[in-house]
Enzyme design. Sequence first.
Site, mmCIF file in Angstrom:
data_model
loop_
_atom_site.group_PDB
_atom_site.id
_atom_site.type_symbol
_atom_site.label_atom_id
_atom_site.label_comp_id
_atom_site.label_asym_id
_atom_site.label_seq_id
_atom_site.Cartn_x
_atom_site.Cartn_y
_atom_site.Cartn_z
ATOM 1 N N GLY A 172 18.774 -33.779 -25.550
ATOM 2 C CA GLY A 172 17.413 -34.284 -25.736
ATOM 3 C C GLY A 172 17.016 -34.739 -24.392
ATOM 4 O O GLY A 172 15.889 -35.528 -24.254
ATOM 5 N N THR A 214 15.696 -44.443 -35.081
ATOM 6 C CA THR A 214 14.533 -44.880 -35.324
ATOM 7 C C THR A 214 14.320 -46.182 -36.552
ATOM 8 O O THR A 214 15.289 -46.326 -37.142
ATOM 9 C CB THR A 214 13.501 -44.097 -35.781
ATOM 10 O OG1 THR A 214 12.219 -44.450 -36.097
ATOM 11 C CG2 THR A 214 14.106 -43.200 -36.904
ATOM 12 N N ASP A 215 13.289 -47.007 -36.338
ATOM 13 C CA ASP A 215 13.239 -48.043 -37.052
ATOM 14 C C ASP A 215 12.632 -47.600 -38.335
ATOM 15 O O ASP A 215 12.493 -48.225 -39.453
ATOM 16 C CB ASP A 215 12.153 -49.271 -36.511
ATOM 17 C CG ASP A 215 10.755 -48.497 -36.382
ATOM 18 O OD1 ASP A 215 10.533 -47.467 -36.464
ATOM 19 O OD2 ASP A 215 9.911 -49.375 -35.988
ATOM 20 N N GLU A 216 12.288 -46.153 -38.371
ATOM 21 C CA GLU A 216 11.608 -45.543 -39.679
ATOM 22 C C GLU A 216 12.605 -45.429 -40.857
ATOM 23 O O GLU A 216 12.301 -45.297 -41.709
ATOM 24 C CB GLU A 216 11.164 -44.274 -39.474
ATOM 25 C CG GLU A 216 10.060 -44.403 -38.331
ATOM 26 C CD GLU A 216 8.975 -43.231 -38.277
ATOM 27 O OE1 GLU A 216 8.756 -42.445 -39.155
ATOM 28 O OE2 GLU A 216 8.024 -43.323 -37.432
ATOM 29 N N TYR A 257 11.258 -36.718 -41.897
ATOM 30 C CA TYR A 257 11.667 -37.014 -40.684
ATOM 31 C C TYR A 257 12.623 -38.379 -40.684
ATOM 32 O O TYR A 257 13.991 -38.179 -40.370
ATOM 33 C CB TYR A 257 10.618 -37.450 -39.836
ATOM 34 C CG TYR A 257 11.129 -38.163 -38.540
ATOM 35 C CD1 TYR A 257 12.031 -37.515 -37.504
ATOM 36 C CD2 TYR A 257 10.760 -39.485 -38.162
ATOM 37 C CE1 TYR A 257 12.339 -38.220 -36.247
ATOM 38 C CE2 TYR A 257 11.197 -40.101 -37.216
ATOM 39 C CZ TYR A 257 12.355 -39.841 -36.323
ATOM 40 O OH TYR A 257 12.556 -40.231 -35.114
ATOM 41 N N LYS A 316 16.837 -38.749 -40.124
ATOM 42 C CA LYS A 316 17.340 -39.739 -39.153
ATOM 43 C C LYS A 316 18.306 -40.726 -39.781
ATOM 44 O O LYS A 316 19.413 -41.034 -39.377
ATOM 45 C CB LYS A 316 16.382 -40.303 -38.335
ATOM 46 C CG LYS A 316 15.611 -39.521 -37.529
ATOM 47 C CD LYS A 316 16.181 -39.234 -36.340
ATOM 48 C CE LYS A 316 16.865 -39.989 -35.365
ATOM 49 N NZ LYS A 316 17.355 -39.505 -34.234
HETATM 50 P P1 NAD Z 1 11.126 -35.551 -28.221
HETATM 51 O O1 NAD Z 1 10.400 -34.718 -29.414
HETATM 52 O O2 NAD Z 1 10.014 -35.959 -27.151
HETATM 53 O O3 NAD Z 1 12.332 -34.772 -27.776
HETATM 54 C C1 NAD Z 1 13.350 -34.109 -28.388
HETATM 55 C C2 NAD Z 1 14.304 -33.399 -27.592
HETATM 56 O O4 NAD Z 1 15.420 -32.619 -28.272
HETATM 57 C C3 NAD Z 1 13.482 -32.001 -26.849
HETATM 58 O O5 NAD Z 1 13.728 -32.187 -25.413
HETATM 59 C C4 NAD Z 1 13.843 -30.951 -27.586
HETATM 60 O O6 NAD Z 1 13.808 -29.791 -26.832
HETATM 61 C C5 NAD Z 1 15.351 -31.456 -27.662
HETATM 62 N N1 NAD Z 1 15.838 -30.803 -28.954
HETATM 63 C C6 NAD Z 1 15.497 -30.490 -30.315
HETATM 64 N N2 NAD Z 1 16.192 -29.643 -31.020
HETATM 65 C C7 NAD Z 1 17.367 -29.591 -30.375
HETATM 66 C C8 NAD Z 1 18.559 -28.948 -30.513
HETATM 67 N N3 NAD Z 1 18.705 -28.174 -31.912
HETATM 68 N N4 NAD Z 1 19.760 -28.936 -29.512
HETATM 69 C C9 NAD Z 1 19.201 -29.386 -28.443
HETATM 70 N N5 NAD Z 1 18.267 -29.961 -28.128
HETATM 71 C C10 NAD Z 1 17.123 -30.077 -28.870
HETATM 72 O O7 NAD Z 1 11.573 -37.005 -28.906
HETATM 73 P P2 NAD Z 1 11.821 -38.314 -28.388
HETATM 74 O O8 NAD Z 1 10.379 -39.039 -28.934
HETATM 75 O O9 NAD Z 1 12.038 -38.334 -26.982
HETATM 76 O O10 NAD Z 1 12.776 -38.979 -29.239
HETATM 77 C C11 NAD Z 1 14.019 -38.884 -28.891
HETATM 78 C C12 NAD Z 1 15.143 -39.586 -29.763
HETATM 79 O O11 NAD Z 1 14.731 -40.963 -29.957
HETATM 80 C C13 NAD Z 1 15.050 -38.692 -31.167
HETATM 81 O O12 NAD Z 1 16.259 -38.946 -31.866
HETATM 82 C C14 NAD Z 1 14.033 -39.796 -31.758
HETATM 83 O O13 NAD Z 1 14.297 -39.735 -33.247
HETATM 84 C C15 NAD Z 1 14.257 -41.425 -31.244
HETATM 85 N N6 NAD Z 1 13.359 -42.373 -31.282
HETATM 86 C C16 NAD Z 1 11.995 -41.793 -31.058
HETATM 87 C C17 NAD Z 1 10.975 -42.755 -31.057
HETATM 88 C C18 NAD Z 1 9.602 -42.674 -30.634
HETATM 89 O O14 NAD Z 1 8.683 -43.358 -30.417
HETATM 90 N N7 NAD Z 1 9.380 -41.246 -30.040
HETATM 91 C C19 NAD Z 1 11.344 -44.107 -31.500
HETATM 92 C C20 NAD Z 1 12.650 -44.338 -31.893
HETATM 93 C C21 NAD Z 1 13.545 -43.262 -31.865
HETATM 94 O O1 DAU Z 2 8.791 -45.839 -35.158
HETATM 95 C C1 DAU Z 2 9.567 -45.021 -34.598
HETATM 96 C C2 DAU Z 2 8.884 -43.591 -34.426
HETATM 97 O O2 DAU Z 2 7.661 -43.497 -34.001
HETATM 98 C C3 DAU Z 2 9.912 -42.457 -33.915
HETATM 99 O O3 DAU Z 2 11.086 -42.499 -34.674
HETATM 100 C C4 DAU Z 2 8.970 -40.950 -34.222
HETATM 101 O O4 DAU Z 2 9.921 -40.206 -33.360
HETATM 102 C C5 DAU Z 2 7.749 -41.356 -33.425
HETATM 103 O O5 DAU Z 2 6.909 -40.080 -33.554
HETATM 104 C C6 DAU Z 2 6.991 -42.404 -33.965
HETATM 105 O O6 DAU Z 2 6.577 -42.007 -35.395
HETATM 106 P P1 DAU Z 2 4.886 -42.489 -35.960
HETATM 107 O O7 DAU Z 2 4.977 -41.566 -37.101
HETATM 108 O O8 DAU Z 2 4.781 -44.046 -36.157
HETATM 109 O O9 DAU Z 2 4.324 -41.808 -34.717
HETATM 110 P P2 DAU Z 2 2.906 -41.156 -34.486
HETATM 111 O O10 DAU Z 2 2.336 -41.325 -33.214
HETATM 112 O O11 DAU Z 2 2.942 -39.866 -35.247
HETATM 113 O O12 DAU Z 2 1.834 -42.220 -35.302
HETATM 114 C C7 DAU Z 2 1.715 -43.503 -34.780
HETATM 115 C C8 DAU Z 2 0.657 -44.015 -36.042
HETATM 116 O O13 DAU Z 2 -0.625 -43.359 -35.892
HETATM 117 C C9 DAU Z 2 0.991 -43.526 -37.355
HETATM 118 O O14 DAU Z 2 0.501 -44.660 -38.281
HETATM 119 C C10 DAU Z 2 -0.119 -42.321 -37.679
HETATM 120 C C11 DAU Z 2 -1.182 -42.781 -37.038
HETATM 121 N N1 DAU Z 2 -1.871 -41.501 -36.540
HETATM 122 C C12 DAU Z 2 -1.068 -40.449 -35.783
HETATM 123 C C13 DAU Z 2 -1.896 -39.279 -35.190
HETATM 124 C C14 DAU Z 2 -0.695 -38.285 -34.630
HETATM 125 C C15 DAU Z 2 -3.248 -41.483 -36.775
HETATM 126 O O15 DAU Z 2 -3.901 -42.295 -37.167
HETATM 127 N N2 DAU Z 2 -3.775 -40.182 -36.011
HETATM 128 C C16 DAU Z 2 -3.091 -39.166 -35.362
HETATM 129 O O16 DAU Z 2 -3.736 -38.216 -34.804
#
Ligand code: NAD
Ligand code: DAU
Length: 349
Positions: A7, A133-135, A158, A162
Amino acid sequence: MRVLVTGGAGFIGSAVTRLLVLGRGAEVLVVDKLTYAGDRRSLRACEGRPGFDFLEADICDRERMRATFADYRPDAVMHLAAESHVDRSITGAADFIRTNIDGTFALLEAARAYHSSLAGEAQARFRFHHISTDEVFGSLGPSGAFTEMTAYDPRSPYSASKAASDHLVRAWHETYRLPTLITNCSNNYGPYHFPEKLIPLVILNALAGQALPVYGNGSNVRDWLYVEDHAEALVSVVERGRVGETYCIGGHSERRNLQVVEAICDGLDARVPAGRPRRELITFVKDRPGHDARYAIDCAKIEAELGWRPQQSFETGIAATIDWYLANDWWWRPLREQRYAGERLGLPG
Ligand code: NAD
Ligand code: DAU
């Protein structure tokens, strides 16, 4: 260190890869399927650097993963590949089950075969770091925070996928003695964040003079962490974390969603005035089904054991993020035009 990063073309994976390659001089092989969320341009700073390689591959392809481990011979795996957007998981969970659960299983099996083929120091050094994730802990009331001891209670497709992957990783440690580490982190934000998530979506909609959708009444709380702080935490865990342990990572920055959106409006107004306050674009829309009320992380364990602390406050981090989006339309404009224009996701019909 020689690290296989799954990723690595995504948001957090590319920050980790930049830190490893440019900051730590590590060798990195990124394994990424390049789904809609993956973009090689996020790794532009690493391309051509000694020790950086990219493999376009699906982590669910067990034979390919097995061969990749055997050929590349990593010291560590940092597993970030996942389907990551809650709203997309509500629209359709199949890709989440496949990548997050089957894909993690395929990687664990490949890592197990590789680890058991090693001997001595190479075997002792190997780590499988699963990024989660904390989710998985569910939804908090008005007080308290998640810790490593909090019971799992995932509530979206989701987070359930996870949680399943976390359980698989723990089982591979207990059953096969695979040297695993798990981290559970709160909401990240910062550069190269795909513009489906709240913060980049609001920045780009606000710049375009479009409505800023706030789900429900905007009172849901997230604990925001700047992505480069998360990357530092992850690298400390893979380098120095205790095998078999879990570490919670957070930003000490709880904010209500409405506060976040207002901060972005004010930050943009101060830099590129629009004639009228962008707060006028805020639009309350139908709530996300099963919307978790509040997340907050107690990061005492990683702070005490590894000495990590976030460097950015929410105020400095959001300012840096707004500045980055203003300076880097070469990155986000093609994504908005070709992959995702900002339409509402996650309302089942
Ligand atoms: P992202 O969606 O930006 O990136 C995911 C990457 O994984 C992409 O580059 C995609 O091409 C690749 N991918 C998806 N399916 C695949 C597959 N089958 N094989 C190979 N590659 C694949 O995600 P992110 O926000 O960077 O999150 C990365 C990790 O961190 C995830 O595991 C997510 O659950 C975790 N995480 C994210 C957050 C957040 O706030 N974004 C917080 C806590 C944990
Ligand atoms: O807590 C960690 C998680 O945070 C990660 O595991 C996920 O990969 C990451 O996507 C994120 O999840 P959230 O659902 O919290 O993120 P999102 O940006 O989608 O939404 C943040 C908050 O904002 C949530 O309470 C929903 C709200 N929201 C989101 C969108 C896209 C809105 O109010 N309007 C919007 O258009």
